[in-house]
Scaffold this motif. Structure first.
Motif, PDB file in Angstrom:
ATOM      1  N   HIS A  17       9.227   3.189 -27.533  1.00 20.06           N
ATOM      2  CA  HIS A  17      10.222   3.990 -28.241  1.00 20.06           C
ATOM      3  C   HIS A  17      11.608   3.465 -27.865  1.00 20.06           C
ATOM      4  O   HIS A  17      11.802   2.935 -26.775  1.00 20.06           O
ATOM      5  N   ILE A  53      11.513  10.581 -25.629  1.00 19.93           N
ATOM      6  CA  ILE A  53      10.229  11.047 -26.158  1.00 19.93           C
ATOM      7  C   ILE A  53      10.153  12.553 -25.964  1.00 19.93           C
ATOM      8  O   ILE A  53      10.256  13.054 -24.843  1.00 19.93           O
ATOM      9  N   SER A  55       2.747   9.858 -29.548  1.00 21.38           N
ATOM     10  CA  SER A  55       4.061  10.247 -29.046  1.00 21.38           C
ATOM     11  C   SER A  55       5.063  10.254 -30.187  1.00 21.38           C
ATOM     12  O   SER A  55       4.926   9.512 -31.158  1.00 21.38           O
ATOM     13  N   GLY A  84       9.516  10.909 -30.896  1.00 25.89           N
ATOM     14  CA  GLY A  84      10.772  11.062 -30.185  1.00 25.89           C
ATOM     15  C   GLY A  84      12.008  11.071 -31.041  1.00 25.89           C
ATOM     16  O   GLY A  84      11.955  11.137 -32.269  1.00 25.89           O
TER      17      GLY A  84
END
Length: 111
Positions: free
Chosen positions: A81, A85, A99, A101
């Motif tokens: 990312h 997150i 995940s 974010g």
């Protein structure tokens, strides 16, 4: 504390907070058991594998980390990312984690 979660078997509790440490607690009596250190930013979200052997944390430092509860050590560090997150979860079969974010991406990670 930002997030706290019981393991599926109820044996453990894991918490994540602004102090950058994932904390492990006894799920039966609340006794503190261990710190998991490795994040360089606040931990926003935690999740458990279905078998309660692994937990993961998502952080302000833009990494997702998977921890082995038995050894109390980092198992996987998952960068990818570009920003914080905010959300993490484990698939029911234990083969994938997800995940999401601040970078507006949803990432699926496979073992």
């Amino acid at each position: 504390m930002n997030h706290i979660s019981f393991s599926p078997d109820g044996r453990y509790v894991v918490s994540g907070a602004f102090d950058k440490a994932l904390k492990l607690w006894d799920g039966y009596n609340g006794t503190f058991m261990a710190n998991f250190r490795g994040h360089v930013g606040s931990i926003y979200q935690v999740a458990w594998s279905a078998d309660s052997r692994l937990c993961m944390s998502g952080s302000k430092d833009s990494t997702l980390k998977v921890w082995d509860v038995k050894t109390k050590k980092l198992m996987f560090d998952l960068p990818g990312h570009s920003d914080e997150i905010y959300a993490v979860d484990w698939s029911p079969d234990g083969q994938k984690v997800i995940s999401g974010g601040k970078d507006r991406l949803v990432k699926i990670w496979k073992n």
